[in-house]
Design a protein around this motif. Structure first.
Motif, PDB file in Angstrom:
ATOM      1  N   GLN A 191      23.882  27.971  35.560  1.00 36.76           N
ATOM      2  CA  GLN A 191      24.860  28.868  34.941  1.00 36.76           C
ATOM      3  C   GLN A 191      26.265  28.518  35.403  1.00 36.76           C
ATOM      4  O   GLN A 191      26.500  28.180  36.563  1.00 36.76           O
ATOM      5  N   ASP A 192      27.198  28.612  34.464  1.00 34.74           N
ATOM      6  CA  ASP A 192      28.604  28.403  34.792  1.00 34.74           C
ATOM      7  C   ASP A 192      29.451  29.069  33.720  1.00 34.74           C
ATOM      8  O   ASP A 192      28.932  29.551  32.707  1.00 34.74           O
ATOM      9  N   ALA A 193      30.762  29.085  33.935  1.00 31.78           N
ATOM     10  CA  ALA A 193      31.688  29.706  32.999  1.00 31.78           C
ATOM     11  C   ALA A 193      32.954  28.866  32.901  1.00 31.78           C
ATOM     12  O   ALA A 193      33.294  28.116  33.833  1.00 31.78           O
ATOM     13  N   SER A 194      33.644  28.979  31.775  1.00 29.21           N
ATOM     14  CA  SER A 194      34.885  28.232  31.583  1.00 29.21           C
ATOM     15  C   SER A 194      35.830  29.047  30.711  1.00 29.21           C
ATOM     16  O   SER A 194      35.399  29.815  29.844  1.00 29.21           O
ATOM     17  N   PHE A 195      37.137  28.863  30.920  1.00 27.92           N
ATOM     18  CA  PHE A 195      38.129  29.595  30.143  1.00 27.92           C
ATOM     19  C   PHE A 195      38.193  29.084  28.706  1.00 27.92           C
ATOM     20  O   PHE A 195      38.125  27.876  28.454  1.00 27.92           O
ATOM     21  N   ILE A 196      38.299  30.014  27.774  1.00 27.30           N
ATOM     22  CA  ILE A 196      38.616  29.727  26.375  1.00 27.30           C
ATOM     23  C   ILE A 196      39.975  30.380  26.130  1.00 27.30           C
ATOM     24  O   ILE A 196      40.075  31.610  26.081  1.00 27.30           O
ATOM     25  N   THR A 197      40.998  29.588  26.047  1.00 27.33           N
ATOM     26  CA  THR A 197      42.345  30.148  26.008  1.00 27.33           C
ATOM     27  C   THR A 197      42.690  30.682  24.617  1.00 27.33           C
ATOM     28  O   THR A 197      42.075  30.322  23.609  1.00 27.33           O
ATOM     29  N   ALA A 198      43.677  31.562  24.594  1.00 26.97           N
ATOM     30  CA  ALA A 198      44.194  32.139  23.354  1.00 26.97           C
ATOM     31  C   ALA A 198      45.698  32.302  23.508  1.00 26.97           C
ATOM     32  O   ALA A 198      46.243  32.159  24.607  1.00 26.97           O
TER      33      ALA A 198
ATOM     34  N   ARG B 172      44.996  42.490  22.065  1.00 25.36           N
ATOM     35  CA  ARG B 172      43.723  43.202  21.995  1.00 25.36           C
ATOM     36  C   ARG B 172      42.878  42.969  23.242  1.00 25.36           C
ATOM     37  O   ARG B 172      42.979  43.695  24.219  1.00 25.36           O
ATOM     38  N   ASP B 173      42.040  41.955  23.239  1.00 26.65           N
ATOM     39  CA  ASP B 173      41.035  41.799  24.297  1.00 26.65           C
ATOM     40  C   ASP B 173      41.327  40.681  25.290  1.00 26.65           C
ATOM     41  O   ASP B 173      40.728  40.633  26.364  1.00 26.65           O
ATOM     42  N   GLY B 174      42.179  39.749  24.943  1.00 30.68           N
ATOM     43  CA  GLY B 174      42.487  38.656  25.858  1.00 30.68           C
ATOM     44  C   GLY B 174      43.178  39.169  27.120  1.00 30.68           C
ATOM     45  O   GLY B 174      43.967  40.114  27.068  1.00 30.68           O
ATOM     46  N   THR B 175      42.880  38.558  28.254  1.00 29.98           N
ATOM     47  CA  THR B 175      43.492  38.951  29.527  1.00 29.98           C
ATOM     48  C   THR B 175      43.918  37.706  30.295  1.00 29.98           C
ATOM     49  O   THR B 175      43.476  36.595  30.004  1.00 29.98           O
ATOM     50  N   TRP B 176      44.765  37.934  31.299  1.00 30.44           N
ATOM     51  CA  TRP B 176      45.205  36.849  32.171  1.00 30.44           C
ATOM     52  C   TRP B 176      44.245  36.694  33.346  1.00 30.44           C
ATOM     53  O   TRP B 176      43.690  37.664  33.836  1.00 30.44           O
ATOM     54  N   ALA B 177      44.067  35.448  33.761  1.00 25.33           N
ATOM     55  CA  ALA B 177      43.274  35.158  34.965  1.00 25.33           C
ATOM     56  C   ALA B 177      43.883  33.940  35.645  1.00 25.33           C
ATOM     57  O   ALA B 177      44.476  33.086  34.983  1.00 25.33           O
ATOM     58  N   LYS B 178      43.727  33.873  36.935  1.00 26.20           N
ATOM     59  CA  LYS B 178      44.305  32.768  37.694  1.00 26.20           C
ATOM     60  C   LYS B 178      43.211  31.985  38.398  1.00 26.20           C
ATOM     61  O   LYS B 178      42.324  32.561  39.026  1.00 26.20           O
ATOM     62  N   LYS B 179      43.278  30.670  38.279  1.00 29.48           N
ATOM     63  CA  LYS B 179      42.343  29.790  38.980  1.00 29.48           C
ATOM     64  C   LYS B 179      43.169  28.762  39.732  1.00 29.48           C
ATOM     65  O   LYS B 179      43.855  27.944  39.116  1.00 29.48           O
ATOM     66  N   GLY B 180      43.100  28.825  41.047  1.00 29.71           N
ATOM     67  CA  GLY B 180      43.976  27.978  41.840  1.00 29.71           C
ATOM     68  C   GLY B 180      45.418  28.421  41.648  1.00 29.71           C
ATOM     69  O   GLY B 180      45.759  29.581  41.803  1.00 29.71           O
ATOM     70  N   SER B 181      46.252  27.488  41.240  1.00 32.86           N
ATOM     71  CA  SER B 181      47.661  27.806  40.997  1.00 32.86           C
ATOM     72  C   SER B 181      47.985  27.956  39.516  1.00 32.86           C
ATOM     73  O   SER B 181      49.131  28.173  39.152  1.00 32.86           O
TER      74      SER B 181
ATOM     75  N   ALA C  63      37.170  23.237  20.822  1.00 31.23           N
ATOM     76  CA  ALA C  63      36.884  24.680  20.821  1.00 31.23           C
ATOM     77  C   ALA C  63      37.373  25.374  22.085  1.00 31.23           C
ATOM     78  O   ALA C  63      37.005  26.516  22.346  1.00 31.23           O
ATOM     79  N   GLY C  64      38.210  24.719  22.869  1.00 32.31           N
ATOM     80  CA  GLY C  64      38.691  25.318  24.103  1.00 32.31           C
ATOM     81  C   GLY C  64      39.830  26.295  23.918  1.00 32.31           C
ATOM     82  O   GLY C  64      40.231  26.968  24.865  1.00 32.31           O
ATOM     83  N   HIS C  65      40.361  26.379  22.693  1.00 33.93           N
ATOM     84  CA  HIS C  65      41.445  27.317  22.388  1.00 33.93           C
ATOM     85  C   HIS C  65      41.116  28.002  21.069  1.00 33.93           C
ATOM     86  O   HIS C  65      40.729  27.345  20.107  1.00 33.93           O
ATOM     87  N   VAL C  66      41.230  29.321  21.023  1.00 35.73           N
ATOM     88  CA  VAL C  66      40.913  30.074  19.812  1.00 35.73           C
ATOM     89  C   VAL C  66      42.149  30.820  19.330  1.00 35.73           C
ATOM     90  O   VAL C  66      42.995  31.246  20.113  1.00 35.73           O
ATOM     91  N   MET C  67      42.239  30.990  18.022  1.00 38.19           N
ATOM     92  CA  MET C  67      43.360  31.702  17.410  1.00 38.19           C
ATOM     93  C   MET C  67      42.914  33.095  16.981  1.00 38.19           C
ATOM     94  O   MET C  67      43.188  33.539  15.868  1.00 38.19           O
ATOM     95  N   VAL C  68      42.208  33.773  17.858  1.00 36.80           N
ATOM     96  CA  VAL C  68      41.736  35.133  17.578  1.00 36.80           C
ATOM     97  C   VAL C  68      42.147  36.035  18.728  1.00 36.80           C
ATOM     98  O   VAL C  68      42.509  35.556  19.812  1.00 36.80           O
TER      99      VAL C  68
END
Length: 314
Positions: A140-147, A168-177, A279-284
């Protein structure tokens, strides 16, 4: 489409396929007709009392997969289906092609009815019936899908309280710097066959360890981000992380190295979906819309992997 034109375009495709066309073999890897009963009640205007006929539901599902395989927007998908022989062949030579609005509305209808989870489950059943069941090991793992975050201030309400569609639902998150805005795709992959078996989509700020896709009887491999959270899996192969005043022991370092020989396999699906499918960036702006796009990206990756597995020696 006339009979003569239909014959001509198929003949043209046969000559094109002789040069090599991987897309041509993807359609035969699963039984698409098994999705039809699951979607039979998707439309309610089936009494034949007038109005424009609905597009075939299996054809529309294929269209969704095709869109994510090539990273196309709805208008781009409409144009490419008109233009490309390989797309026409994958879609069984449709007589009519839906416009961008129809494609968008179909995806919205899947979300509203929850049918996307039913067809994903059926897809997994077909994988199991090919003898590709999970033996034990999963990763199992996870990865950011940016918007796009838009230009709203940080204190602008999001979610149900949002006043604009960009918050709406997108939020900010920080990984490293580095900071990321959007969503996070969580996947669980079968270690032996490297197929995505379960997936979930959350806002980016949801920590990886909050989502557990493993089940009892499995051995789950996870990175240090999941350390300290016990999974549902029967055997936990989560890498240890050193904490203040408690550095990793020699035994824990050795264990981490052993896990790290297996765990990186899960990076390949993310690489394919982000680099190949774009598919790493979505326009939704909602998690539900991001989820259905991620779901069909995972579907496309699995089709590609099934194609690869056919070439593996038995």
């Amino acid at each position: 489409m006339s009979t003569f034109f239909n014959f001509a375009i198929k003949d043209e495709y046969r000559r094109f396929a002789q040069q090599g066309n991987n897309l041509g073999t993807l359609s035969s890897l699963i039984d698409w007709e098994r999705f039809r009963p699951l979607l039979s009640d998707l439309y309610t205007n089936t009494e034949g009392k007038g109005g424009r006929p609905n597009y075939d539901v299996v054809f529309m599902i294929k269209l969704m997969v095709l869109q994510q395989l090539y990273g196309l927007s709805d208008p781009q998908l409409e144009r490419e289906v008109y233009d490309r022989l390989s797309f026409r062949h994958f879609l069984d030579y449709p007589t009519k092609i839906p416009d961008a609005s129809t494609i968008w509305l179909f995806r919205e209808r899947l979300i509203k009815t929850g049918k996307e989870e039913l067809i994903w489950t059926e897809f997994q059943h077909q994988i199991d019936q090919k003898g590709l069941t999970i033996h034990r090991g999963v990763i199992q793992d996870a990865s950011f899908i940016t918007a796009d975050p838009g230009h709203a201030p940080a204190d602008t309400p999001r979610g149900k309280d949002a006043k604009t569609r960009r918050s709406r639902d997108g939020t900010w998150a920080k990984k490293g710097s580095k900071s990321h805005f959007g969503f996070k795709l969580h996947i669980l992959m079968d270690k032996e066959h490297q197929l995505i078996r379960r997936m979930a989509t959350t806002p980016a700020s949801v920590h990886d360890s909050k989502i557990d896709l493993s089940r009892s009887g499995e051995t789950v491999y996870r990175d240090k981000g999941y350390f300290g959270v016990k999974p549902c899996a029967s055997m936990d192969k989560t890498m240890h992380r050193g904490v203040r005043n408690h550095p990793l022991s020699t035994k824990e370092k050795r264990r981490n190295r052993a896990i790290n020989r297996i765990r990186p396999l899960v990076e390949r699906p993310f690489a394919v979906m982000k680099k190949v499918f774009r598919a790493g960036h979505v326009m939704v702006t909602t998690c539900a819309r991001a989820h259905i796009k991620c779901l069909f990206s995972c579907w496309g990756y699995n089709l590609k992997q099934l194609q690869t597995l056919k070439r593996w020696p038995v």
